[in-house]
Motif scaffolding. Sequence first.
Motif, short mmCIF file in Angstrom:
data_model
loop_
_atom_site.label_atom_id
_atom_site.label_comp_id
_atom_site.label_asym_id
_atom_site.label_seq_id
_atom_site.Cartn_x
_atom_site.Cartn_y
_atom_site.Cartn_z
N VAL A 64 0.84 -1.20 0.00
CA VAL A 64 0.00 0.00 0.00
C VAL A 64 0.87 1.25 0.00
CG1 VAL A 64 -1.61 1.36 1.41
CG2 VAL A 64 -2.05 -1.06 1.00
N ALA A 65 1.89 1.28 0.85
CA ALA A 65 2.79 2.44 0.91
C ALA A 65 3.51 2.65 -0.42
CB ALA A 65 3.80 2.27 2.04
N ILE A 66 3.97 1.56 -1.02
CA ILE A 66 4.66 1.63 -2.31
C ILE A 66 3.69 2.08 -3.40
CG2 ILE A 66 5.79 0.24 -4.10
CD1 ILE A 66 7.00 -1.42 -1.71
N ALA A 67 2.48 1.54 -3.38
CA ALA A 67 1.46 1.90 -4.38
C ALA A 67 1.11 3.38 -4.29
CB ALA A 67 0.22 1.03 -4.19
N LYS A 68 0.97 3.88 -3.08
CA LYS A 68 0.65 5.31 -2.92
C LYS A 68 1.79 6.18 -3.43
CE LYS A 68 -2.61 4.98 0.90
NZ LYS A 68 -2.82 5.22 2.34
N LYS A 69 3.01 5.80 -3.10
CA LYS A 69 4.16 6.61 -3.51
C LYS A 69 4.29 6.67 -5.04
CE LYS A 69 8.94 7.63 -3.16
NZ LYS A 69 9.67 8.39 -2.22
N PHE A 70 4.09 5.52 -5.70
CA PHE A 70 4.34 5.43 -7.13
C PHE A 70 3.07 5.39 -7.99
CE2 PHE A 70 8.34 3.27 -5.49
CZ PHE A 70 9.12 4.40 -5.61
N HIS A 71 1.92 5.71 -7.41
CA HIS A 71 0.66 5.77 -8.14
C HIS A 71 0.33 4.45 -8.84
CE1 HIS A 71 0.67 10.07 -7.42
NE2 HIS A 71 1.93 10.08 -7.82
N LEU A 72 0.42 3.37 -8.07
CA LEU A 72 0.15 2.04 -8.59
C LEU A 72 -1.24 1.59 -8.19
CD1 LEU A 72 3.50 0.43 -7.40
CD2 LEU A 72 2.98 1.23 -9.71
N GLN A 73 -1.77 0.64 -8.92
CA GLN A 73 -3.03 0.03 -8.52
C GLN A 73 -2.76 -0.96 -7.38
OE1 GLN A 73 -5.62 -1.47 -11.65
NE2 GLN A 73 -4.32 -0.44 -13.15
N PHE A 74 -3.59 -0.91 -6.37
CA PHE A 74 -3.53 -1.91 -5.31
C PHE A 74 -4.93 -2.08 -4.76
CE2 PHE A 74 -3.04 -3.76 -1.15
CZ PHE A 74 -2.17 -4.79 -1.44
N PRO A 75 -5.41 -3.28 -4.66
CA PRO A 75 -4.69 -4.51 -5.01
C PRO A 75 -4.36 -4.57 -6.50
CG PRO A 75 -6.96 -5.00 -4.30
CD PRO A 75 -6.76 -3.54 -4.20
N MET A 76 -3.37 -5.37 -6.80
CA MET A 76 -2.91 -5.51 -8.18
C MET A 76 -4.03 -6.10 -9.04
SD MET A 76 0.30 -4.72 -8.90
CE MET A 76 1.65 -4.05 -7.95
N PRO A 77 -4.09 -5.68 -10.30
CA PRO A 77 -5.08 -6.25 -11.22
C PRO A 77 -4.84 -7.76 -11.39
CG PRO A 77 -4.00 -4.34 -12.20
CD PRO A 77 -3.28 -4.65 -10.93
N ASP A 78 -5.89 -8.50 -11.70
CA ASP A 78 -5.79 -9.97 -11.85
C ASP A 78 -4.75 -10.38 -12.88
OD1 ASP A 78 -7.73 -10.32 -9.92
OD2 ASP A 78 -9.36 -10.56 -11.37
N ILE A 79 -4.58 -9.57 -13.91
CA ILE A 79 -3.63 -9.93 -14.97
C ILE A 79 -2.20 -10.05 -14.43
CG2 ILE A 79 -3.17 -7.57 -15.79
CD1 ILE A 79 -3.20 -8.89 -18.67
N ILE A 80 -1.89 -9.33 -13.37
CA ILE A 80 -0.53 -9.39 -12.80
C ILE A 80 -0.30 -10.78 -12.20
CG2 ILE A 80 1.09 -8.39 -11.15
CD1 ILE A 80 0.25 -6.56 -13.57
N LYS A 81 -1.27 -11.30 -11.46
CA LYS A 81 -1.14 -12.64 -10.89
C LYS A 81 -1.05 -13.68 -12.01
CE LYS A 81 -0.87 -15.68 -7.71
NZ LYS A 81 0.46 -15.89 -7.14
N GLU A 82 -1.82 -13.47 -13.07
CA GLU A 82 -1.80 -14.39 -14.21
C GLU A 82 -0.40 -14.42 -14.84
OE1 GLU A 82 -3.46 -13.93 -18.69
OE2 GLU A 82 -4.94 -13.59 -17.10
N LYS A 83 0.19 -13.26 -15.09
CA LYS A 83 1.52 -13.20 -15.71
C LYS A 83 2.60 -13.67 -14.73
CE LYS A 83 -0.21 -11.82 -19.49
NZ LYS A 83 -0.40 -12.85 -20.53
N ASP A 84 2.43 -13.38 -13.45
CA ASP A 84 3.36 -13.85 -12.41
C ASP A 84 3.39 -15.38 -12.41
OD1 ASP A 84 5.10 -13.61 -10.16
OD2 ASP A 84 3.39 -13.80 -8.80
N THR A 85 2.23 -16.00 -12.49
CA THR A 85 2.13 -17.47 -12.52
C THR A 85 2.76 -18.04 -13.77
OG1 THR A 85 0.13 -17.40 -11.17
CG2 THR A 85 0.51 -19.42 -12.44
#
Length: 190
Positions: A102-123
């Motif tokens: 959450v802290a990292i996402a706020k600092k760098f304007h990221l989506q959190f929770p991460m979109p489902d596609i990230i888990k898909e590509k991570d897998t």
Amino acid sequence: METPSWIRTYSGKKFYVFDPKQKDIAIKDIAHALSLICRFTGHTEDLYSVGQHSLLVMELCPEEFKLEGLTHDFPEAYVTDLATPIKRQMSNYREIEDNLHVAIAKKFHLQFPMPDIIKEKDTEVFQMEWAYLMERSKKVKSGKFSMERERFEILSPKEVEQKIIENFNKLYAKRLLKIKSNAIYSKYID
């Protein structure tokens, strides 16, 4: 002597893992740490880093999710990479990792929770890495990955660190530009 509630980062900062402050989060620290943290708890022939894993996830993501793909394991720069069976036994680990995210996402304007596609590509990347690095398969076909094992190159920590910083700077600049342009035009939409 009392145990400190912080860790010392590569740049020399005191980083409070259980109470992260955005001002203490630095891409230089993250890139350096992730380039030196080995995947699979170090049970690979050579040092294959979390940082290189993150670069591969980024490569597979569509353009609008590349920054999230690159940054999906950024909390591990501060809490290291733990094997999944260990994480599952540590009841508050997910809470600690999410708090960092959450802290990292706020600092760098990221989506959190991460979109489902990230888990898909991570897998998808995990399956390829497992086949190459742990099973030492000669050829791998996993999603978009299909190549001979000999063509899979493990990058040096310095190369990984540099690539993380370069890609992050490029993708983050695009994100900031998008945020700025949305803010400029949003005042005319009401």
